[in-house]
Design an enzyme around this catalytic site. Structure first.
Site, PDB file in Angstrom:
ATOM      1  N   HIS A 107       0.950  -1.245  -0.018  1.00 12.87           N
ATOM      2  CA  HIS A 107       0.084  -0.025   0.066  1.00 12.87           C
ATOM      3  C   HIS A 107       0.906   1.269  -0.099  1.00 12.87           C
ATOM      4  CE1 HIS A 107      -1.363   3.209   2.685  1.00 12.87           C
ATOM      5  NE2 HIS A 107      -2.331   3.412   1.977  1.00 12.87           N
ATOM      6  N   HIS A 142      12.668  -1.983   4.135  1.00 10.78           N
ATOM      7  CA  HIS A 142      12.789  -0.797   4.948  1.00 10.78           C
ATOM      8  C   HIS A 142      13.913   0.034   4.650  1.00 10.78           C
ATOM      9  CE1 HIS A 142       9.627  -1.110   8.287  1.00 10.78           C
ATOM     10  NE2 HIS A 142       9.548  -2.216   7.678  1.00 10.78           N
TER      11      HIS A 142
END
Length: 303
Positions: A107, A142
Site C-alpha cells: 500500500h 525498510h
C-alpha cells in the site's frame, strides 16, 4: 516564503500515477490497467485505474483524486480543524493484491490537503503486508524507506516507522497489519523546520520509492512454489487486511465522509478473503512464525 502551488502538486501526482501504472504493467507482463474517470458531486473527481487477472497482480488499483468544495461540519470535526469555507484534497493511493501468496500486499498513499484559510499539510506512507514474513526481504524494504526519509531529515525514518507501527495496527486482533513501513500526516514545513521545497521533495522521494521497493519484493518471490495450504493462509491474511481498512483506516473513513467515490475508496479490498473460526497456526510452521512477527517495534533494518 511561498508555499508550493497546488497546481504543481496536482500535476506531479498525476505524473506519478502514470509512471507507476506503466512500470507495474511491465512488471506484471500480462494485465493492463483499465481507467475509470469520475466526478464528485460537490467538486473535483479522479482517475481510478484498476488492474486484475495478471501474472503477478490478481487485483490492484492506482488512483489519483482531487476532491474539493465546501468543508462540512462533520468533515471539520473529523479533521479537528477550524471551520473553513472550502477544502482541497489531492493525492495518489495504491493497493496491490498479488496472485501468489508468496508475494506481499503493498500500500502507498501520498496526499496534500489545504483549506481556504491558508492551512495546509502533506501526509502519506508506504507499508508492506507479506502473507509470509521473510526477515531479509523486510529489511530490504525498510532500507528503501530509510533512504527516502533520511535524504530529507535525520531521524525521519525512526519517527515515521514508529508512526506506521502504531497506525497499521489492528487493535481487536492485537497485531500489526504486516511489517509496517512509514506513515506521516499533517506535515507542514514550519513545524518540521524545513522550507516548502524540502518538504515537497520528501513527499516526492516517498512516491518515487514505491516501484523500486515493490519490484524487489515481486522479483524475489513471484516464482516461489506454493500450494493449497499457502492459498488458504493468504485468504486469512487478506481478511485481516480488510478488517483494518474497513474498521480503522482513517483514509477510508475520510473518503466516505467527504462523499468520495465508493468504488474507488473500496478498491483496496482484496478479491477474496476468508474468516475461518479461531485459526491457530500449527506449532513450528511458517504461518506461526509470521504470526509471531506481527508486532510493533521490530527493528527490521537489523534482523
Amino acid at each position: 516564503m511561498k508555499n508550493i502551488p497546488s497546481s504543481e502538486i496536482i500535476a506531479w501526482f498525476k505524473g506519478l500515477q502514470n509512471d507507476i501504472c506503466r512500470d507495474l504493467e511491465i512488471l506484471d507482463g500480462k494485465a493492463k490497467f483499465q481507467e475509470d474517470l469520475w466526478e464528485r458531486p460537490g467538486g473535483g473527481g479522479g482517475r481510478t485505474r484498476v488492474i486484475k487477472g495478471g501474472n503477478l497482480l490478481e487485483k490492484g488499483g492506482v488512483n489519483f483524486s482531487l476532491v474539493e468544495g465546501d468543508l462540512s461540519e462533520p468533515m471539520a470535526k473529523a479533521l479537528k480543524v477550524e471551520k473553513a469555507e472550502k477544502f482541497k484534497a489531492t493525492g495518489v493511493s495504491i493497493v496491490l493484491h498479488p496472485k501468489s501468496p508468496m508475494v506481499p500486499i503493498i500500500h502507498m498513499n501520498v496526499r496534500y490537503f489545504e483549506l481556504s484559510n491558508g492551512t495546509y499539510w502533506f501526509g502519506g506512507g508506504i507499508d508492506l503486508t507479506p502473507h509470509y514474513i521473510d526477515k531479509e526481504a523486510a529489511a530490504l524494504f525498510h532500507e528503501h524507506l530509510s533512504d527516502a526519509c533520511e535524504n530529507t531529515k535525520a531521524g525521519y525514518y525512526d519517527r515515521f516507522k514508529e508512526w506506521a507501527d502504531n497506525y497499521f495496527f489492528i487493535p481487536h486482533r492485537n497485531e500489526t497489519r504486516g511489517v509496517g513501513g512509514i506513515f506521516f500526516d499533517r506535515l507542514h514545513h514550519e513545524a518540521e523546520g524545513l522550507n516548502p521545497d524540502q518538504l515537497w521533495h520528501f513527499v516526492q522521494d516517498v512516491g518515487e520509492a514505491f516501484i523500486p521497493a515493490y519490484k524487489e519484493q515481486a522479483l524475489r518471490f513471484k516464482d516461489k512454489a506454493y500450494g493449497e495450504n499457502e492459498l488458504k493462509w493468504q485468504k486469512l491474511r487478506r481478511g485481516r487486511y480488510a478488517e483494518f481498512n474497513l474498521v480503522w483506516d482513517r483514509g477510508t473513513k475520510f473518503g466516505l465522509e467527504s462523499n468520495g467515490r465508493t468504488e474507488s475508496i473500496l478498491m483496496s479490498l482484496p478479491p477474496e478473503a476468508h474468516w475461518d473460526y479461531d485459526v491457530v497456526p500449527e506449532s513450528g510452521s511458517k504461518e506461526e512464525e509470521t504470526q509471531s512477527l506481527l508486532k510493533k517495534g521490530v527493528d527490521w533494518l537489523n534482523q
